[in-house]
Design a protein around this motif. Structure first.
Motif, PDB file in Angstrom:
ATOM      1  N   TYR A  58       3.096   8.978  16.512  1.00  0.00           N
ATOM      2  CA  TYR A  58       4.383   8.819  15.702  1.00  0.00           C
ATOM      3  C   TYR A  58       5.422   9.920  16.100  1.00  0.00           C
ATOM      4  N   ASP A  75      -0.831  -2.977   4.483  1.00  0.00           N
ATOM      5  CA  ASP A  75      -2.108  -2.890   4.564  1.00  0.00           C
ATOM      6  C   ASP A  75      -2.543  -1.295   5.030  1.00  0.00           C
ATOM      7  N   ASN A  76      -3.709  -0.824   5.060  1.00  0.00           N
ATOM      8  CA  ASN A  76      -4.266   0.495   5.570  1.00  0.00           C
ATOM      9  C   ASN A  76      -4.117   0.607   6.853  1.00  0.00           C
ATOM     10  N   TYR A  77      -3.613  -0.120   7.619  1.00  0.00           N
ATOM     11  CA  TYR A  77      -3.513   0.249   8.906  1.00  0.00           C
ATOM     12  C   TYR A  77      -2.215   1.028   9.262  1.00  0.00           C
ATOM     13  N   GLY A  78      -2.346   2.134  10.043  1.00  0.00           N
ATOM     14  CA  GLY A  78      -1.333   3.195  10.457  1.00  0.00           C
ATOM     15  C   GLY A  78      -0.193   2.534  11.288  1.00  0.00           C
ATOM     16  N   TYR A  90      -3.039   7.008  17.071  1.00  0.00           N
ATOM     17  CA  TYR A  90      -1.821   6.475  16.965  1.00  0.00           C
ATOM     18  C   TYR A  90      -0.904   7.436  17.044  1.00  0.00           C
ATOM     19  N   TYR A 119       0.786  -1.104  -0.071  1.00  0.00           N
ATOM     20  CA  TYR A 119       0.077   0.052   0.086  1.00  0.00           C
ATOM     21  C   TYR A 119       0.966   1.199   0.036  1.00  0.00           C
ATOM     22  N   LEU A 133      -6.172   8.010   7.591  1.00  0.00           N
ATOM     23  CA  LEU A 133      -5.755   8.419   8.895  1.00  0.00           C
ATOM     24  C   LEU A 133      -5.652   9.859   8.654  1.00  0.00           C
ATOM     25  N   GLU A 186     -10.131   2.872   5.216  1.00  0.00           N
ATOM     26  CA  GLU A 186      -9.689   3.784   6.374  1.00  0.00           C
ATOM     27  C   GLU A 186      -8.443   4.779   6.226  1.00  0.00           C
TER      28      GLU A 186
END
Lengths: 114, 115
Positions: B35, A96-99, B33, A32, B104, B102
């Motif tokens: 970072y 994938d699309n997960y952060g 999240y 991705y 962010l 999804e």
């Protein structure tokens, strides 16, 4: 392990000129891919993303990017740069699309001359 | 709709002091999240909350960093005691639960300077 390189730390272009920001990634499967932009005092904003399908992806603000599997690249382009495009640009790759699975590149700072 | 907000925008502290960063995600976003971008290098993942639970904290550098998310709403990231190498920009991001499309949403970050 995933990794992302952005070879250009800083690029300066004249307003109205074309732009290409380079991004190369290392990943074992189909990744991705994302481009984010951070303008001064702002958060990271998603410009565009590639998951599958057409390898030429259109994004916001007139940006586009092309996924080239053979070159492991996902370069960002814009045909005519505006002064408001001056910002820092980050390429990111994820499985994938997960952060939590994102790996970001070091960023390219874009300056625009009037 | 309010975006992801982070407080403070800048913090300057001395080595050995404690600093607490706060992140307010977009209302209704279960995923949160943290970072960090150190010394102009790449942005690196620290940890991930789903509601109030820590889903993944594999990116936390050491036990001087403590993250909490009270009631699944806002989150805090405490650094105690702060070291020089902790200087950098700390970003928070949130997203809705679910896999499809999804997206962010990032905050503008907290610039932390440890002197």
């Amino acid at each position: 392990a995933q990794s992302v390189t952005q070879p250009d730390i800083h690029i300066t272009v004249s307003e109205g000129a074309s732009l290409e920001l380079r991004c190369n990634y290392s990943y074992g499967a189909t990744p991705y891919l994302f481009w984010y932009v951070q303008s001064p005092g702002q958060g990271l904003q998603l410009l565009l993303k590639y998951f599958s399908g057409d390898t030429l992806v259109q994004g916001i603000k007139g940006f586009e990017a092309e996924f080239k599997r053979s070159q492991s690249s996902f370069n960002l382009r814009k045909p005519s740069v505006h002064w408001s495009d001056a910002a820092e640009y980050f390429c990111a790759v994820g499985r994938d699309n997960y952060g939590q699975n994102f790996v970001f590149g070091p960023g390219t700072r874009l300056s625009v001359l009037p | 709709e309010a975006g992801v907000t982070q407080f403070p925008s800048h913090s300057v502290i001395e080595k050995g002091q404690t600093v607490t960063l706060r992140c307010d995600p977009i209302s209704g976003h279960d995923n949160l999240y943290w970072y960090r971008r150190v010394m102009g290098k790449e942005i690196k993942f620290l940890l991930h909350f789903v509601k109030e639970s820590k889903q993944d904290e594999s990116g936390m550098p050491n036990n001087r960093f403590l993250a909490e998310r009270t009631g699944g709403t806002y989150s805090t990231l405490k650094v105690q005691p702060a070291e020089l190498e902790d200087s950098g920009v700390y970003f928070c991001a949130s997203s809705q639960q679910g896999r499809t499309n999804e997206k962010l949403f990032f905050g503008s970050g907290t610039q932390l300077s440890v002197l």
